[in-house]
Scaffold this motif. Structure first.
Motif, PDB file in Angstrom:
ATOM      1  N   LEU A 217      12.222  29.229   4.780  1.00 49.32           N
ATOM      2  CA  LEU A 217      11.879  27.870   4.352  1.00 49.32           C
ATOM      3  C   LEU A 217      11.875  27.829   2.814  1.00 49.32           C
ATOM      4  CD1 LEU A 217       9.041  26.972   6.864  1.00 49.32           C
ATOM      5  CD2 LEU A 217      11.407  26.220   6.908  1.00 49.32           C
ATOM      6  N   SER A 218      11.789  26.633   2.277  1.00 46.09           N
ATOM      7  CA  SER A 218      11.913  26.500   0.824  1.00 46.09           C
ATOM      8  C   SER A 218      10.778  27.202   0.093  1.00 46.09           C
ATOM      9  CB  SER A 218      11.895  25.021   0.454  1.00 46.09           C
ATOM     10  OG  SER A 218      10.596  24.533   0.646  1.00 46.09           O
ATOM     11  N   SER A 219      11.026  27.530  -1.184  1.00 46.07           N
ATOM     12  CA  SER A 219       9.975  28.215  -1.936  1.00 46.07           C
ATOM     13  C   SER A 219       8.797  27.277  -2.162  1.00 46.07           C
ATOM     14  CB  SER A 219      10.510  28.761  -3.257  1.00 46.07           C
ATOM     15  OG  SER A 219      10.918  27.700  -4.059  1.00 46.07           O
ATOM     16  N   TYR A 221       7.651  25.152   0.051  1.00 43.04           N
ATOM     17  CA  TYR A 221       6.869  25.243   1.296  1.00 43.04           C
ATOM     18  C   TYR A 221       6.019  26.512   1.260  1.00 43.04           C
ATOM     19  CZ  TYR A 221       5.789  24.918   6.275  1.00 43.04           C
ATOM     20  OH  TYR A 221       5.126  24.810   7.466  1.00 43.04           O
ATOM     21  N   HIS A 258       6.032  25.376  -8.833  1.00 44.45           N
ATOM     22  CA  HIS A 258       7.091  25.575  -7.820  1.00 44.45           C
ATOM     23  C   HIS A 258       7.345  24.366  -6.929  1.00 44.45           C
ATOM     24  CE1 HIS A 258       7.341  29.742  -8.620  1.00 44.45           C
ATOM     25  NE2 HIS A 258       6.167  30.027  -8.126  1.00 44.45           N
ATOM     26  N   HIS A 260       8.428  20.717  -5.591  1.00 47.39           N
ATOM     27  CA  HIS A 260       9.266  19.541  -5.785  1.00 47.39           C
ATOM     28  C   HIS A 260       8.340  18.329  -5.878  1.00 47.39           C
ATOM     29  CE1 HIS A 260      11.745  16.145  -4.507  1.00 47.39           C
ATOM     30  NE2 HIS A 260      12.743  16.820  -5.041  1.00 47.39           N
TER      31      HIS A 260
END
Ligand SMILES: Nc1ncnc2c1ncn2[C@@H]1O[C@H](COP(=O)(O)OP(=O)(O)OP(=O)(O)O)[C@@H](O)[C@H]1O
Ligand SMILES: [Mg+2]
Length: 401
Positions: A217-219, A221, A258, A260
C-alpha cells in the motif's frame, strides 16, 4: 488522567520566552521552521520521563540552554488525576546542563510521543542480532507489524480489553481508506539477503483490486498506520485498557509528514475518533490540517524581534474554524506566508502593470500572453487581465468572450 494546561519556557533552544496555554482537546501548533515547535513537545515529554541518568536520556541533547543566555528553565502546569500542579525544570541547574538541581517531574506515564525520527518508516530504529550474530535492521513499521501479530494473534487468553482493541485496530485499516479492509495476519519465514531464514509478518488486506500484502500500500497509508497503531500499541502494552478510554496526552511531531493532502485533511479526524478522551498536541506545516481543524484548535506561533515566542492574533474565524477558507487564504492569513504566488508570476504581473501605465503595446501583449498561459484555465484573473489588455490587443486576439 493527564492534561497539560500551560507551558512556560525561558531560554531553551531558539525560544527566548514563551507562555502557552493549551486546551484539553486538540492543539495544533504551527509556525515557521526552527521557531521551536519540536522543542515545546520535547520539553513536555522530558518533564514526564522518570528521573534517569541524563546520559541515558534520549532527549538530553534536544533540550539545550540558548547560547549566550544566563538562565534557562521551563515550567509546566498540568492536571494529573484531577490535581493541578506546577512542574519545573531548571536546565542551568541540571547536572548535565551545567550544574545542579531539577525540582519536579510530572509523575505520570500517560504520555505518548511520536516524534518524526521515531515514526519515519525509513529510519531503522532497532538492530536485532540473530543466532548467527547477523544484524537485522528493523523500522518502526516493521516493529509495529510484529507487535500487532504478537499481541493479537499469538496471545493466549486474550482479555476482554485486548479483544476490544483488536476489533478497533481492524477498523483502522478501513477508516484510513474505505476501500481497504483487514483480512489476516500471518508469519512466514524467508531467506534474506544474507541467506538467513528470517521471520516476516504479513498483513493481508482486501483492496478493490484484490487481496494484497499491506507492504504494497502507499507510503502515506503506512505512515498513518504507524501513527495510529503506535498509539494502540502503547495503550495496550502499558495499560491494557480499551484505547478509547485513554485519557492521557498524545504528542505527534509533524503529523503531515509523508501524507498526501487527501490524508492530511482526515488524519486529525481519525485521531479524534481513535482517542476521544486524550489531549492531542501536534505540530504541522500543512494548510490542509489547519483547514480541517475546529474552532480553537489552531495555535499559530510567532516570534517577535527579541526572539520571544507569542501566539499570533489570527483574523477571527467563525464557529467553523477555518473550514470555509481556501488553502491560499490559510497560507497567507494563518500560516503567515508573504505571498502564495511564484516569483516568476509576480514579476510578470509587475511588468504587465508597468506596460499598461506606459501604454507600451508590445510589452502589454508579451506579458498578457505569458500570464494567460501561466494561469489555471478557470482562474477568474484571466478575464480581469483580458479586460485590462483588451484595448491594446488586435480584434482577433481578444477572442469571443
Ligand atoms: N542552544 C541553542 N541556542 C539557540 N538556539 C538553538 C540552540 N539549539 C537549537 N537552537 C535553534 O532552535 C531551533 C530548533 O527548534 P525546533 O526544532 O524546535 O524548531 P521547529 O519549530 O520544530 O522547526 P521545524 O518546523 O523545522 O521542525 C533551530 O532554529 C535551532 O537553530
Ligand atoms: Mg520540528
Amino acid at each position: 488522567m493527564l492534561r497539560i494546561n500551560e507551558i512556560n519556557i525561558r531560554n531553551i533552544n531558539s525560544i527566548t520566552s514563551l507562555n502557552l496555554r493549551l486546551q484539553p482537546g486538540v492543539n495544533i501548533l504551527c509556525g515557521t521552521n526552527g521557531i521551536g515547535k519540536t522543542t515545546i513537545l520535547d520539553c513536555i515529554q522530558y518533564s514526564t520521563l522518570p528521573r534517569m541518568n541524563p546520559r541515558m536520556n534520549p532527549l538530553r541533547n534536544n533540550i539545550r540552554r540558548t547560547v549566550n543566555s544566563s538562565d534557562s528553565f521551563y515550567s509546566i502546569n498540568a492536571t494529573v488525576n484531577e490535581h493541578e500542579d506546577d512542574f519545573f525544570l531548571d536546565l542551568i541547574n541540571e547536572p548535565d546542563f551545567h550544574a545542579s538541581q531539577e525540582i519536579n517531574r510530572i509523575n505520570s506515564r500517560k504520555l505518548i510521543y511520536l516524534n518524526i525520527s521515531d515514526r519515519n518508516q525509513r529510519t531503522p530504529l532497532r538492530l536485532r542480532i540473530n543466532e548467527e550474530g547477523r544484524i537485522r535492521v528493523m523500522s518502526t513499521y516493521d516493529l509495529i507489524k510484529r507487535w500487532f501479530y504478537r499481541c493479537y494473534y499469538k496471545k493466549k487468553n486474550m482479555s476482554e480489553e485486548t479483544f476490544e482493541n483488536l476489533l478497533l485496530a481492524k477498523k483502522v485499516f478501513n477508516k484510513l481508506d474505505p476501500n481497504v479492509t483487514f483480512v489476516e495476519a500471518t508469519e512466514k519465514y524467508e531467506e534474506d539477503y544474507n541467506n538467513d531464514m528470517v521471520k516476516f509478518i504479513e498483513i493481508m488486506v482486501k483492496t478493490q483490486r484484490g487481496t494484497i500484502n499491506m507492504d504494497f500500500l502507499s507510503s502515506g497509508y503506512r505512515a498513518c498506520f504507524s501513527i495510529l497503531f503506535g498509539i494502540i500499541r502503547h495503550v495496550e502494552e502499558r495499560y491494557n485498557i480499551p484505547v478509547e478510554n485513554f485519557d492521557g496526552v498524545v504528542l505527534i511531531d509533524e503529523i503531515d509528514l509523508h501524507l498526501h493532502p487527501e490524508w492530511q485533511t482526515k488524519i486529525v479526524g481519525i485521531l479524534k475518533w481513535l482517542i476521544p478522551n486524550a489531549q492531542i498536541i501536534i505540530t504541522t506545516h500543512s494548510p490542509h490540517v489547519i483547514q480541517n481543524a475546529e474552532k480553537g484548535e489552531i495555535v499559530p506561533l510567532g516570534i517577535d524581534g527579541n526572539n520571544n515566542m507569542f501566539i499570533r492574533n489570527l483574523p477571527e474565524s467563525s464557529e467553523y474554524g477555518y473550514q470555509g477558507w481556501t488553502i491560499e487564504e490559510i497560507l497567507v492569513h494563518v500560516m503567515g506566508l508573504n505571498n502564495p504566488k511564484s516569483k516568476v508570476f509576480l514579476k510578470k504581473i509587475k511588468s504587465f502593470e508597468e506596460a499598461l501605465d506606459k501604454e507600451d503595446i508590445a510589452a502589454i501583449k508579451e506579458n498578457y500572453y505569458a500570464l494567460d498561459s501561466m494561469l489555471h484555465s478557470r482562474n477568474p484573473l484571466s478575464t480581469v487581465l483580458r479586460i485590462q489588455a483588451e484595448e491594446f490587443l488586435e480584434e482577433e486576439e481578444v477572442g469571443d468572450e
